[in-house]
Write an enzyme that holds these catalytic residues in place. Sequence first.
Site, PDB file in Angstrom:
ATOM      1  N   HIS A  86      -9.208   7.057  51.285  1.00  0.00           N
ATOM      2  CA  HIS A  86      -8.652   6.432  50.085  1.00  0.00           C
ATOM      3  C   HIS A  86      -7.158   6.690  49.885  1.00  0.00           C
ATOM      4  CE1 HIS A  86      -8.536   4.649  46.177  1.00  0.00           C
ATOM      5  NE2 HIS A  86      -8.426   5.793  45.519  1.00  0.00           N
ATOM      6  N   SER A 135      -4.314   3.250  44.053  1.00  0.00           N
ATOM      7  CA  SER A 135      -5.576   3.355  43.308  1.00  0.00           C
ATOM      8  C   SER A 135      -5.372   2.872  41.868  1.00  0.00           C
ATOM      9  CB  SER A 135      -6.082   4.799  43.381  1.00  0.00           C
ATOM     10  OG  SER A 135      -7.431   4.883  43.018  1.00  0.00           O
TER      11      SER A 135
END
Length: 260
Positions: free
Chosen positions: A237, A92
């Site tokens: 994610h 991320s």
Amino acid sequence: MKLNFILHQSHSTSPNLPIILIHGLFGNLDNLSMLGRDFQKHHDVIQLDLRNHGLSPHSAEMNYFAMAQDVSELLDQLDQLKMEKVIIIGHSMGGKVAMTMTALIPEIIKTLVIIDIAPVVYPLDRHNQIFMALNAVTDAKITQRHMAGKLMRDFIKDENVILFLLKSFHEGIWRFNVPVLWDQYQYIAGWEPIPTWKGPLLFLCGALSPYIKREYREQIAGYFPIARSHVISGCGHSPHAEKPDVVLRAIQHFFSKILH
């Protein structure tokens, strides 16, 4: 800026290239430990806290070139590893830091593994509920973790997100710098253009995640023309946390193609 870090020496007497693990927003150096433990069999592994996270110093500045410079300076400190080349794995926000490092120290980066993020600008409201939850805990002067979690459920429905955030809650204080992360969020969600880097790179994507979309392919190829991608099915994610064994196999397969 001197970042907090942990260096794990390889179990091998002739280790492969060092691996740098970089966590995402609201995280800390423990977040990629499930990968680091396996990599230590054959690599020295460095886990670090980015600025305004974990036990690293706080700063009013929070952009990718500043964070990439912090990591570059850390590598300069680690002379004992004699790092001619390194491997960087980032999740991320940490993935964006890793990609930005190709603009600063392209000559020592052997390869990157980017977990569920693209070199694009993301919506500015993506983490609004999280910030509301964090500030609510602070305003309520809560010191116990279970009470903080109870209040956060008024704002966040995903229990895994709450548990993840609470890893950085200690004695009533968030170890990440909430005011600065909010103030600088446009830079965290944003992206600053970098020169094209023609080294090998793997994008790992969660099949259920909205962070890497088909329409990003052209922009990714513009920065990283020989990048490969691998989709981890059934994951959101954080595929490294949801399916670490699958992620490790994908990374090891990628390494087998480029490191020998």
